[in-house]
Design a protein around this motif. Structure first.
Motif, PDB file in Angstrom:
ATOM      1  N   ALA A 289      -4.162  -4.520 -15.542  1.00 60.85           N
ATOM      2  CA  ALA A 289      -2.879  -4.741 -16.204  1.00 60.85           C
ATOM      3  C   ALA A 289      -1.723  -4.547 -15.237  1.00 60.85           C
ATOM      4  O   ALA A 289      -0.675  -5.186 -15.362  1.00 60.85           O
ATOM      5  CB  ALA A 289      -2.740  -3.807 -17.399  1.00 60.85           C
ATOM      6  N   LYS A 290      -1.926  -3.662 -14.266  1.00 56.51           N
ATOM      7  CA  LYS A 290      -0.880  -3.382 -13.278  1.00 56.51           C
ATOM      8  C   LYS A 290      -1.132  -4.101 -11.959  1.00 56.51           C
ATOM      9  O   LYS A 290      -0.352  -3.950 -11.019  1.00 56.51           O
ATOM     10  CB  LYS A 290      -0.789  -1.880 -13.021  1.00 56.51           C
ATOM     11  CG  LYS A 290      -0.356  -1.063 -14.219  1.00 56.51           C
ATOM     12  CD  LYS A 290      -0.264   0.416 -13.859  1.00 56.51           C
ATOM     13  CE  LYS A 290       0.190   1.246 -15.046  1.00 56.51           C
ATOM     14  NZ  LYS A 290       0.268   2.696 -14.711  1.00 56.51           N
ATOM     15  N   ASN A 291      -2.258  -4.842 -11.896  1.00 49.92           N
ATOM     16  CA  ASN A 291      -2.629  -5.494 -10.622  1.00 49.92           C
ATOM     17  C   ASN A 291      -2.613  -4.497  -9.471  1.00 49.92           C
ATOM     18  O   ASN A 291      -2.090  -4.777  -8.378  1.00 49.92           O
ATOM     19  CB  ASN A 291      -1.694  -6.668 -10.308  1.00 49.92           C
ATOM     20  CG  ASN A 291      -1.986  -7.879 -11.174  1.00 49.92           C
ATOM     21  OD1 ASN A 291      -3.081  -8.045 -11.693  1.00 49.92           O
ATOM     22  ND2 ASN A 291      -0.983  -8.726 -11.359  1.00 49.92           N
ATOM     23  N   THR A 292      -3.184  -3.344  -9.727  1.00 51.49           N
ATOM     24  CA  THR A 292      -3.191  -2.277  -8.726  1.00 51.49           C
ATOM     25  C   THR A 292      -4.614  -1.790  -8.514  1.00 51.49           C
ATOM     26  O   THR A 292      -5.377  -1.638  -9.476  1.00 51.49           O
ATOM     27  CB  THR A 292      -2.298  -1.116  -9.161  1.00 51.49           C
ATOM     28  OG1 THR A 292      -0.951  -1.597  -9.315  1.00 51.49           O
ATOM     29  CG2 THR A 292      -2.304  -0.006  -8.125  1.00 51.49           C
TER      30      THR A 292
ATOM     31  N   GLU B 258       0.833  -1.201   0.000  1.00 55.93           N
ATOM     32  CA  GLU B 258       0.000   0.000   0.000  1.00 55.93           C
ATOM     33  C   GLU B 258       0.869   1.254   0.000  1.00 55.93           C
ATOM     34  O   GLU B 258       2.004   1.241   0.499  1.00 55.93           O
ATOM     35  CB  GLU B 258      -0.907   0.049   1.238  1.00 55.93           C
ATOM     36  CG  GLU B 258      -1.848  -1.122   1.396  1.00 55.93           C
ATOM     37  CD  GLU B 258      -1.489  -1.990   2.569  1.00 55.93           C
ATOM     38  OE1 GLU B 258      -2.399  -2.581   3.173  1.00 55.93           O
ATOM     39  OE2 GLU B 258      -0.281  -2.087   2.889  1.00 55.93           O
ATOM     40  N   SER B 259       0.303   2.320  -0.518  1.00 52.55           N
ATOM     41  CA  SER B 259       0.949   3.619  -0.458  1.00 52.55           C
ATOM     42  C   SER B 259      -0.122   4.694  -0.550  1.00 52.55           C
ATOM     43  O   SER B 259      -1.265   4.415  -0.920  1.00 52.55           O
ATOM     44  CB  SER B 259       1.977   3.781  -1.583  1.00 52.55           C
ATOM     45  OG  SER B 259       1.354   3.664  -2.843  1.00 52.55           O
ATOM     46  N   GLY B 260       0.252   5.913  -0.203  1.00 51.15           N
ATOM     47  CA  GLY B 260      -0.643   7.043  -0.381  1.00 51.15           C
ATOM     48  C   GLY B 260      -1.267   7.600   0.882  1.00 51.15           C
ATOM     49  O   GLY B 260      -1.982   8.597   0.826  1.00 51.15           O
ATOM     50  N   GLY B 261      -1.015   6.977   2.007  1.00 50.58           N
ATOM     51  CA  GLY B 261      -1.558   7.524   3.248  1.00 50.58           C
ATOM     52  C   GLY B 261      -0.867   8.814   3.627  1.00 50.58           C
ATOM     53  O   GLY B 261       0.114   9.228   3.017  1.00 50.58           O
ATOM     54  N   GLY B 262      -1.390   9.469   4.678  1.00 50.35           N
ATOM     55  CA  GLY B 262      -0.776  10.697   5.140  1.00 50.35           C
ATOM     56  C   GLY B 262      -1.694  11.486   6.032  1.00 50.35           C
ATOM     57  O   GLY B 262      -2.719  10.978   6.503  1.00 50.35           O
ATOM     58  N   LEU B 263      -1.316  12.729   6.242  1.00 45.63           N
ATOM     59  CA  LEU B 263      -2.070  13.647   7.083  1.00 45.63           C
ATOM     60  C   LEU B 263      -2.753  14.674   6.199  1.00 45.63           C
ATOM     61  O   LEU B 263      -2.109  15.282   5.325  1.00 45.63           O
ATOM     62  CB  LEU B 263      -1.125  14.339   8.064  1.00 45.63           C
ATOM     63  CG  LEU B 263      -1.712  15.479   8.902  1.00 45.63           C
ATOM     64  CD1 LEU B 263      -2.797  14.956   9.839  1.00 45.63           C
ATOM     65  CD2 LEU B 263      -0.605  16.163   9.685  1.00 45.63           C
TER      66      LEU B 263
ATOM     67  N   LEU C 220      -5.208   6.295  -2.102  1.00 47.78           N
ATOM     68  CA  LEU C 220      -4.429   5.132  -1.702  1.00 47.78           C
ATOM     69  C   LEU C 220      -4.230   4.213  -2.905  1.00 47.78           C
ATOM     70  O   LEU C 220      -5.104   4.090  -3.749  1.00 47.78           O
ATOM     71  CB  LEU C 220      -5.134   4.357  -0.596  1.00 47.78           C
ATOM     72  CG  LEU C 220      -5.507   5.136   0.665  1.00 47.78           C
ATOM     73  CD1 LEU C 220      -6.142   4.186   1.683  1.00 47.78           C
ATOM     74  CD2 LEU C 220      -4.315   5.840   1.248  1.00 47.78           C
ATOM     75  N   SER C 221      -3.078   3.569  -2.933  1.00 49.73           N
ATOM     76  CA  SER C 221      -2.787   2.580  -3.963  1.00 49.73           C
ATOM     77  C   SER C 221      -2.376   1.272  -3.305  1.00 49.73           C
ATOM     78  O   SER C 221      -1.776   1.274  -2.232  1.00 49.73           O
ATOM     79  CB  SER C 221      -1.645   3.049  -4.866  1.00 49.73           C
ATOM     80  OG  SER C 221      -1.959   4.251  -5.527  1.00 49.73           O
ATOM     81  N   CYS C 222      -2.695   0.180  -3.972  1.00 53.98           N
ATOM     82  CA  CYS C 222      -2.286  -1.135  -3.499  1.00 53.98           C
ATOM     83  C   CYS C 222      -1.829  -1.949  -4.698  1.00 53.98           C
ATOM     84  O   CYS C 222      -2.635  -2.248  -5.591  1.00 53.98           O
ATOM     85  CB  CYS C 222      -3.428  -1.844  -2.789  1.00 53.98           C
ATOM     86  SG  CYS C 222      -3.064  -3.561  -2.336  1.00 53.98           S
ATOM     87  N   ALA C 223      -0.552  -2.270  -4.720  1.00 55.42           N
ATOM     88  CA  ALA C 223       0.008  -3.073  -5.799  1.00 55.42           C
ATOM     89  C   ALA C 223       0.072  -4.529  -5.352  1.00 55.42           C
ATOM     90  O   ALA C 223       0.676  -4.830  -4.314  1.00 55.42           O
ATOM     91  CB  ALA C 223       1.396  -2.564  -6.169  1.00 55.42           C
ATOM     92  N   ALA C 224      -0.559  -5.399  -6.117  1.00 55.12           N
ATOM     93  CA  ALA C 224      -0.627  -6.817  -5.766  1.00 55.12           C
ATOM     94  C   ALA C 224       0.287  -7.642  -6.672  1.00 55.12           C
ATOM     95  O   ALA C 224       0.405  -7.356  -7.869  1.00 55.12           O
ATOM     96  CB  ALA C 224      -2.065  -7.313  -5.886  1.00 55.12           C
ATOM     97  N   SER C 225       0.915  -8.640  -6.098  1.00 54.41           N
ATOM     98  CA  SER C 225       1.781  -9.521  -6.879  1.00 54.41           C
ATOM     99  C   SER C 225       1.829 -10.904  -6.235  1.00 54.41           C
ATOM    100  O   SER C 225       1.332 -11.093  -5.115  1.00 54.41           O
ATOM    101  CB  SER C 225       3.197  -8.938  -6.966  1.00 54.41           C
ATOM    102  OG  SER C 225       3.774  -8.836  -5.671  1.00 54.41           O
TER     103      SER C 225
ATOM    104  N   ALA D  94     -11.645 -10.716  -5.269  1.00 54.33           N
ATOM    105  CA  ALA D  94     -12.043  -9.362  -4.890  1.00 54.33           C
ATOM    106  C   ALA D  94     -10.850  -8.718  -4.189  1.00 54.33           C
ATOM    107  O   ALA D  94     -10.093  -9.393  -3.492  1.00 54.33           O
ATOM    108  CB  ALA D  94     -13.244  -9.387  -3.954  1.00 54.33           C
ATOM    109  N   ILE D  95     -10.708  -7.449  -4.392  1.00 54.50           N
ATOM    110  CA  ILE D  95      -9.621  -6.723  -3.754  1.00 54.50           C
ATOM    111  C   ILE D  95     -10.164  -5.397  -3.252  1.00 54.50           C
ATOM    112  O   ILE D  95     -11.019  -4.786  -3.915  1.00 54.50           O
ATOM    113  CB  ILE D  95      -8.422  -6.535  -4.704  1.00 54.50           C
ATOM    114  CG1 ILE D  95      -7.231  -5.926  -3.960  1.00 54.50           C
ATOM    115  CG2 ILE D  95      -8.805  -5.725  -5.924  1.00 54.50           C
ATOM    116  CD1 ILE D  95      -5.927  -6.000  -4.762  1.00 54.50           C
ATOM    117  N   GLY D  96      -9.694  -4.978  -2.092  1.00 57.58           N
ATOM    118  CA  GLY D  96     -10.237  -3.743  -1.557  1.00 57.58           C
ATOM    119  C   GLY D  96      -9.541  -3.312  -0.288  1.00 57.58           C
ATOM    120  O   GLY D  96      -8.368  -3.633  -0.066  1.00 57.58           O
TER     121      GLY D  96
END
Length: 117
Positions: free
Chosen positions: A75-78, A6-11, A20-25, A33-35
């Protein structure tokens, strides 16, 4: 082994936005399902939103409907979670989760989202 990063969190201030992003591999199955789940301090983990890989059907918790949008790039599994009009009660650790048709869920490490009032 499934890996979710995951990435993209913050204040952010109330009323602001984050994505938020989540790259799966590490998986080969096509139907899943992804979430996102989230967990606020002292509270149980709750489902926020998810999307089906096969037909794109989405789910949103009532508390985020109209403010959050989930999308995916197969295509990016994201998977992405666009969060608008953020509220202090959206504060928590957001976890990406992948749920296959058969098998156990896989979880990411979590990313912190903090919304100040």
């Amino acid at each position: 082994e499934v890996q979710l990063v995951e990435s993209g969190g913050g204040l952010v201030q109330a009323g602001g936005s984050l994505r938020l992003s989540c790259a799966a591999s590490g998986f080969t199955f096509d139907d899943y399902a992804i979430g996102w789940f989230r967990q606020a301090p002292g509270k149980e983990r709750e489902g926020v939103s998810c999307i089906s890989s096969s037909d794109g059907i989405t789910y949103y918790a009532d508390s985020v409907k109209g403010r959050f949008t989930i999308s995916s790039d197969n295509a990016k599994n994201t998977v992405y979670l666009q969060m608008n009009s953020l509220k202090p009660e959206d504060t928590g650790v957001y976890y990406c989760v992948l749920v296959p048709v058969i098998g156990a869920r896989s979880w990411g490490q979590g990313t912190q989202v903090t919304v100040s009032s």
